[in-house]
Design an enzyme around this catalytic site. Structure first.
Site, PDB file in Angstrom:
ATOM      1  N   SER A 104       0.835  -1.194   0.000  1.00 19.48           N
ATOM      2  CA  SER A 104       0.000   0.000   0.000  1.00 19.48           C
ATOM      3  C   SER A 104       0.882   1.261   0.000  1.00 19.48           C
ATOM      4  CB  SER A 104      -0.925  -0.058   1.216  1.00 19.48           C
ATOM      5  OG  SER A 104      -1.978   0.830   1.086  1.00 19.48           O
ATOM      6  N   ARG A 156     -12.064   5.845   9.973  1.00 19.42           N
ATOM      7  CA  ARG A 156     -11.473   4.512  10.016  1.00 19.42           C
ATOM      8  C   ARG A 156     -12.454   3.439   9.551  1.00 19.42           C
ATOM      9  NH1 ARG A 156      -6.762   2.397   9.096  1.00 19.42           N
ATOM     10  NH2 ARG A 156      -6.265   0.580  10.365  1.00 19.42           N
ATOM     11  N   ASP A 182      -8.341  -7.070  -4.503  1.00 19.10           N
ATOM     12  CA  ASP A 182      -8.017  -5.720  -4.015  1.00 19.10           C
ATOM     13  C   ASP A 182      -8.640  -4.688  -4.949  1.00 19.10           C
ATOM     14  OD1 ASP A 182      -6.910  -3.337  -3.172  1.00 19.10           O
ATOM     15  OD2 ASP A 182      -4.842  -4.071  -3.118  1.00 19.10           O
ATOM     16  N   HIS A 216      -7.697  -5.552  -0.140  1.00 13.37           N
ATOM     17  CA  HIS A 216      -6.433  -4.835   0.012  1.00 13.37           C
ATOM     18  C   HIS A 216      -5.630  -5.360   1.209  1.00 13.37           C
ATOM     19  CE1 HIS A 216      -3.565  -1.691  -0.504  1.00 13.37           C
ATOM     20  NE2 HIS A 216      -3.854  -1.096   0.631  1.00 13.37           N
ATOM     21  N   ASP A 217      -6.319  -5.867   2.221  1.00 11.48           N
ATOM     22  CA  ASP A 217      -5.654  -6.411   3.411  1.00 11.48           C
ATOM     23  C   ASP A 217      -4.833  -7.675   3.122  1.00 11.48           C
ATOM     24  OD1 ASP A 217      -6.060  -4.711   5.510  1.00 11.48           O
ATOM     25  OD2 ASP A 217      -7.952  -5.623   6.145  1.00 11.48           O
TER      26      ASP A 217
END
Lengths: 368, 208
Positions: free
Chosen positions: A145, A214, A309, A342-343
């Protein structure tokens, strides 16, 4: 492996905006041993909300590092062979100078008087740290990222200082969608009355705004599949709908929990400055093409993206790969299949670790 | 030449279980830059790097194979050969290798042209559809041939462009290319007589 954070102070750093920050401190951790030739050092670069605690168990908090599954003896970044360094980014809130640090001119936190920073500035500070270590050339720079953006920036800004670069789930420039999500997060923070133009230090924190920011972030880090698998439509601690606006669904509970946890460990102003740095990031920098911008790069590259992602989609990594190929650079690339969005680079690491291990090993052989 | 030395010369050793790899490994000069298209798990490139100091790059469509190739330290890009060559600058490589894959590409003529734009020389190895067993199989059964070399049912075959030794030579002539070397293999042996009928695999070294 119990690890401790260290801090180095430098007199000043000049930023891309022209502003100077003086003094500047950088927090870092290291794992493994630097060899006599200083040829086995790897700089690991954290993502947006990460910190210098990448691996091992923190002496202070007792918690494992954010990439503990990738860094350690026998792991992808094998600390039996390599010396791994990770530092908190400029503008952060975990030991490195950021908007929450004391401005020596006023004796108060910088808050919104902190200068606007860029990914290039973060990398410049990292390079000062590497100089301080006396490491002539890093065997590799790697991160996912925002860390991947820094790995790319390193290869272009300091080509003679990096042998290889491993950008994962990254891009050479933020897209409209990426900027859009960051802007939602910033607006959530700035809409919180407790934000108070950034002057909340020692007072009520803008926790509502920061936790909403968040929550949005977490949605973008997952995928439809992973959320369906993890939460589905399951209710939280109840058999029926509550017919109100308290938590009904598991996913609501999870997001609220993640949001509130974040408030305890992250500074809202750092959120603003770091997301802005990501949005400004464009390696093309006004040049005719990405390939032209990559002209200085000499490193060997391993680029990885993940199938699910959608925040940093594979096409962005492929764009980078194509430009590097057009420059006839040494580049390996694969899109890994993963459901974790994405994680994935943080949680679904078995294949990623195998590739990183092999890539580093063959790179290390070449410099011996 | 005695019968024994003739027999010795006709024998082609295998490399990594493949006789075409053995020939390719002999063709490639040490210290050169090599691009291997359809490189699988990168075994050949790994061997060339370790034994000939070659700087190798690979292209492979299968993600799992690319993972393994990268894991063994070979720089492989996951992508399609038909379009994947376009990114490279002219004459970026000393050799571009296409082993047992030409018959699987959508546009083989374009692939050959692109290979010669990107590389100074190309090494092409392909299964010979003109082999007598293929001809016999088709003549006898009246159906798409199935042989040791082409074991697939027509609807499952990855081979979409069947070509013979003669076909390839004609395409090379049409393109005005120069054949520097040609090898014909049957099993582990070299074939000299009637290659279009007797060769199972052909390996060509071609340049502009």
């Amino acid at each position: 492996m119990i690890v401790e954070a260290n801090t180095v102070r430098f007199d000043s750093i000049t930023l891309d905006s022209g502003a100077t920050l003086a003094p500047v401190e950088v927090a870092y951790e290291t794992y493994g041993e630097l060899n006599a030739a200083k040829s086995n050092a790897i700089l690991v670069l954290h993502a947006f909300s990460g910190d210098a605690h990448a691996a091992g168990i923190s002496h202070e908090s007792g918690k494992p590092g954010w990439w503990d599954n990738m860094i350690g003896p026998g792991k992808g970044f094998d600390t039996n062979r390599y010396f791994v360094i990770c530092s908190n980014v400029l503008g952060g809130c975990r030991g490195t100078t950021g908007p929450g640090s004391i401005n020596p001119a006023t004796g108060c936190p910088y808050a919104m008087r902190f200068p606007v920073i860029t990914i290039g500035d973060m990398v410049r500070l990292q390079k000062m740290l590497i100089d301080w270590f006396g490491i002539p050339r890093l065997l590799s720079v790697s991160g996912g990222s925002m860390g991947g953006m820094q790995a790319l920036e390193w290869a272009v800004s300091y080509p003679d200082r990096v042998v290889s670069s491993i950008p994962i789930a990254a891009t050479t420039r933020h897209s409209a969608q990426q900027i859009a999500f960051n802007e939602v997060g910033r607006q959530a923070i700035m809409a919180d009355p407790d934000w108070n133009e950034g002057n909340y230090y020692g007072k009520q924190l803008p926790g509502r705004g920061l936790s909403v920011a968040r929550m949005v972030g977490h949605i973008t880090y997952m995928s439809d599949d992973s959320m369906r698998e993890k939460f589905g439509r399951r209710l939280r601690g109840k058999e029926n709908f509550g017919f109100g606006f308290d938590v009904d669904f598991e996913v609501e509970s999870y997001l609220r929990y993640r949001g509130s946890q974040f408030v305890n460990r992250f500074d809202a102003n750092s959120y603003l400055f770091i997301t802005k740095a990501m949005d400004y990031f464009d390696l093309t920098g006004g040049r005719a093409s990405l390939a032209a911008a990559l002209e200085p790069a000499r490193a060997r590259f391993l680029i990885i993206s993940f199938s699910s992602d959608w925040l940093y989609p594979s096409y962005q990594s492929q764009e980078t790969v194509r430009a590097l190929r057009a420059r006839n650079c040494d580049v390996a690339y694969v899109e890994l299949l993963s459901n974790y969005g994405h994680d994935s680079f943080l949680v679904d690491v078995a294949e990623q670790a195998d590739m990183v291990r092999g890539f580093l090993s063959s790179t290390f052989e070449k410099v011996q | 030449m005695t019968a024994q030395t003739a027999k010795k010369q006709a024998f082609v050793r295998e490399l990594l279980g493949r006789s075409d790899y053995a020939i390719i490994s002999e063709i490639v000069e040490p210290g050169t830059k090599v691009l291997d298209l359809g490189c699988g798990e990168g075994e050949l490139l790994e061997w060339l790097a370790a034994n000939k100091g070659v700087q190798g790059r690979g292209v492979e469509i299968s993600g799992v194979k690319v993972q393994h190739a990268i894991g063994r330290g070979v720089s492989v890009y996951q992508g399609d050969i038909d379009e994947g060559l376009a990114d490279y600058p002219d004459q970026a490589f000393d050799y571009v290798i296409l082993s047992q894959t030409l018959q699987e590409t959508l546009y083989p003529r374009h692939v050959l042209q692109e290979m010669l734009r990107v590389g100074r020389r190309v090494i092409v190895a392909f299964p010979n559809f003109g082999h007598w067993t293929v001809r016999y199989s088709m003549l006898k059964s009246g159906r798409a041939p199935r042989t040791k070399l082409f074991p697939y049912e027509w609807y499952e075959s990855p081979n979409i462009h069947f070509l013979t030794v003669q076909d390839f030579e004609e395409l090379v002539a049409l393109e005005g290319l120069v054949i520097e070397r040609r090898y014909f293999l049957s099993g582990k042996s070299k074939v000299t007589l009637l290659p279009n009928l007797r060769a199972e695999v052909a390996v060509y070294l071609v340049r502009r």
